[in-house]
Design a protein around this motif. Structure first.
Motif, short mmCIF file in Angstrom:
data_model
loop_
_atom_site.label_atom_id
_atom_site.label_comp_id
_atom_site.label_asym_id
_atom_site.label_seq_id
_atom_site.Cartn_x
_atom_site.Cartn_y
_atom_site.Cartn_z
N MET A 1 -1.60 -7.23 -2.31
CA MET A 1 -1.08 -6.23 -3.25
C MET A 1 -0.89 -6.89 -4.62
O MET A 1 -0.25 -7.95 -4.71
CB MET A 1 0.25 -5.67 -2.74
N TYR A 2 -1.46 -6.28 -5.66
CA TYR A 2 -1.31 -6.80 -7.01
C TYR A 2 -0.28 -5.97 -7.76
O TYR A 2 -0.47 -4.76 -7.94
CB TYR A 2 -2.66 -6.78 -7.73
N LEU A 3 0.78 -6.58 -8.18
CA LEU A 3 1.91 -5.89 -8.77
C LEU A 3 1.49 -4.92 -9.88
O LEU A 3 1.93 -3.77 -9.91
CB LEU A 3 2.90 -6.92 -9.31
N ALA A 4 0.65 -5.36 -10.81
CA ALA A 4 0.34 -4.55 -11.97
C ALA A 4 -0.53 -3.35 -11.66
O ALA A 4 -0.65 -2.43 -12.49
CB ALA A 4 -0.32 -5.42 -13.05
N ASP A 5 -1.16 -3.31 -10.50
CA ASP A 5 -2.00 -2.18 -10.11
C ASP A 5 -1.20 -1.06 -9.43
O ASP A 5 -1.73 0.04 -9.24
CB ASP A 5 -3.10 -2.63 -9.14
N GLU A 6 0.03 -1.35 -9.04
CA GLU A 6 0.78 -0.42 -8.22
C GLU A 6 1.69 0.48 -9.04
O GLU A 6 2.17 0.11 -10.12
CB GLU A 6 1.63 -1.19 -7.20
N ALA A 7 1.96 1.68 -8.51
CA ALA A 7 2.98 2.56 -9.08
C ALA A 7 4.34 2.15 -8.50
O ALA A 7 4.43 1.61 -7.41
CB ALA A 7 2.67 4.01 -8.73
N TRP A 8 5.41 2.45 -9.25
CA TRP A 8 6.70 1.92 -8.84
C TRP A 8 7.18 2.40 -7.47
O TRP A 8 7.84 1.63 -6.76
CB TRP A 8 7.76 2.17 -9.92
N PRO A 9 6.88 3.65 -7.03
CA PRO A 9 7.34 4.01 -5.68
C PRO A 9 6.75 3.13 -4.59
O PRO A 9 7.40 2.85 -3.58
CB PRO A 9 6.88 5.47 -5.54
N ASP A 10 5.50 2.68 -4.81
CA ASP A 10 4.86 1.83 -3.81
C ASP A 10 5.45 0.42 -3.84
O ASP A 10 5.56 -0.23 -2.81
CB ASP A 10 3.36 1.79 -4.06
N LEU A 11 5.83 -0.02 -5.01
CA LEU A 11 6.48 -1.33 -5.11
C LEU A 11 7.89 -1.27 -4.52
O LEU A 11 8.34 -2.24 -3.91
CB LEU A 11 6.52 -1.78 -6.58
N GLU A 12 8.55 -0.16 -4.69
CA GLU A 12 9.88 -0.02 -4.09
C GLU A 12 9.80 -0.19 -2.57
O GLU A 12 10.63 -0.88 -1.97
CB GLU A 12 10.45 1.36 -4.43
N ALA A 13 8.76 0.37 -1.97
CA ALA A 13 8.59 0.23 -0.53
C ALA A 13 8.34 -1.22 -0.16
O ALA A 13 8.84 -1.71 0.88
CB ALA A 13 7.42 1.11 -0.06
N TYR A 14 7.57 -1.95 -0.97
CA TYR A 14 7.32 -3.37 -0.69
C TYR A 14 8.62 -4.15 -0.72
O TYR A 14 8.91 -4.94 0.18
CB TYR A 14 6.33 -3.95 -1.70
N PHE A 15 9.40 -3.96 -1.76
CA PHE A 15 10.63 -4.73 -1.92
C PHE A 15 11.66 -4.41 -0.84
O PHE A 15 12.56 -5.21 -0.57
CB PHE A 15 11.24 -4.49 -3.31
N GLU A 16 11.53 -3.25 -0.22
CA GLU A 16 12.44 -2.91 0.87
C GLU A 16 12.10 -3.65 2.15
O GLU A 16 12.96 -3.82 3.02
CB GLU A 16 12.40 -1.40 1.12
N SER A 17 10.84 -4.15 2.26
CA SER A 17 10.42 -4.77 3.51
C SER A 17 10.04 -6.24 3.39
O SER A 17 10.00 -6.95 4.40
CB SER A 17 9.21 -4.00 4.09
N GLU A 18 9.76 -6.72 2.18
CA GLU A 18 9.30 -8.09 1.99
C GLU A 18 10.13 -8.80 0.93
O GLU A 18 10.68 -8.16 0.03
CB GLU A 18 7.82 -8.12 1.57
N THR A 19 10.18 -10.12 1.01
CA THR A 19 10.96 -10.90 0.06
C THR A 19 10.16 -12.02 -0.60
O THR A 19 10.72 -12.86 -1.30
CB THR A 19 12.19 -11.54 0.75
N LEU A 20 8.83 -12.05 -0.40
CA LEU A 20 8.00 -13.13 -0.92
C LEU A 20 7.04 -12.61 -1.98
O LEU A 20 6.47 -11.52 -1.86
CB LEU A 20 7.21 -13.78 0.21
#
Length: 260
Positions: free
Chosen positions: A1-20
């Protein structure tokens, strides 16, 4: 997953499940007459992208300007001063911790960044906010790199040449390999200026007239692909190891006491 390609709702889901997070860093500096100034940050970004795709971990945008004043005599080389670099990277990681990241792998492809990334990692761990470690591809597979080339070099040598041949062949000046070797330092161990145990140089040009080290004519894209795959495996294992650690395992140890 590339941070700059994602919309914020999708990044919110990542941060809820991953810490790296994977943070690629390199430089924009001379790499002999045959390789692009982008060599280091292209290599770092390629490894970070490959492993992010394999694992699903978050990759951030690449830090493309590093600590490179020792290459300043060559036209086009860009650099930032070490304190500015350290403060920028630390601030960037603290931004990531705001979103829930507490462990970072610095995918670094420039030797001039190493000590500064180590210092940033120490600051972050001492403050108990993140565990950030520096990784360099060639350090993860030293035996393979040594076996691949008869005369390697620490900078703009056959190992970096082979990787760029594999990753971005259109940027490589194959017709300049002999020039890079003969006008540079084909035997780095003989060219580096050391007197009585002290390094008597500060800039690359003092050891290599054209900024290249080693024998570039020994490089090829096939070897570059093999090295890339092997080092990518190492980075993938490192990321999985770090992600699996309990936070208490990553904290700085307590002060030693004779009592126990």
């Amino acid at each position: 997953m590339y941070l700059a390609d994602e919309a914020w709702p999708d990044l919110e889901a990542y941060f809820e499940s991953e810490t790296l997070a994977i943070v690629p860093l390199g430089s924009t500096e001379q790499h002999g007459p045959h390789l692009p100034l982008a060599t280091d940050h292209l290599i770092a970004e390629a490894f970070a992208t490959e492993v992010a795709e394999r694992t699903g971990y978050l990759r951030t945008p690449t830090v493309t300007i590093g600590v490179s004043p020792h290459h300043r005599q060559f036209p086009g080389t860009a650099w930032v001063d070490p304190p500015a670099f350290r403060d920028y990277v630390e601030s960037f990681v603290r931004n990531l911790t705001y979103h829930g990241i507490d462990r970072v792998v610095f995918v670094n492809a420039h030797g001039g960044n190493v000590q500064h990334l180590r210092e940033v990692g120490r600051r972050l761990r001492d403050d108990d906010v993140a565990y950030a470690i520096e990784w360099m591809w060639d350090e993860s597979i030293p035996d393979l790199v040594d076996e691949a080339f008869a005369r390697n070099g620490p900078h703009a040598g056959p190992k970096e040449t082979a990787l760029i041949q594999h990753l971005r062949p259109e940027l490589v000046h194959d017709d300049r390999f002999a020039e890079a070797r003969d006008g540079g330092a084909p035997n780095p161990e003989e060219s580096v200026r050391v007197r009585n145990g002290a390094a008597t140089f500060y800039d690359a040009v003092e050891n290599s007239d054209n900024g290249a080290f080693g024998d570039q004519t020994d490089a090829n894209a096939e070897t570059g692909a093999e090295l890339f795959d092997a080092a990518s495996d190492q980075l993938e294992e490192l990321c999985e190891w770090l992600a699996a650690r309990d936070w208490d395992e990553l904290r700085a140890p307590e002060r030693v006491s004779r009592e126990g």
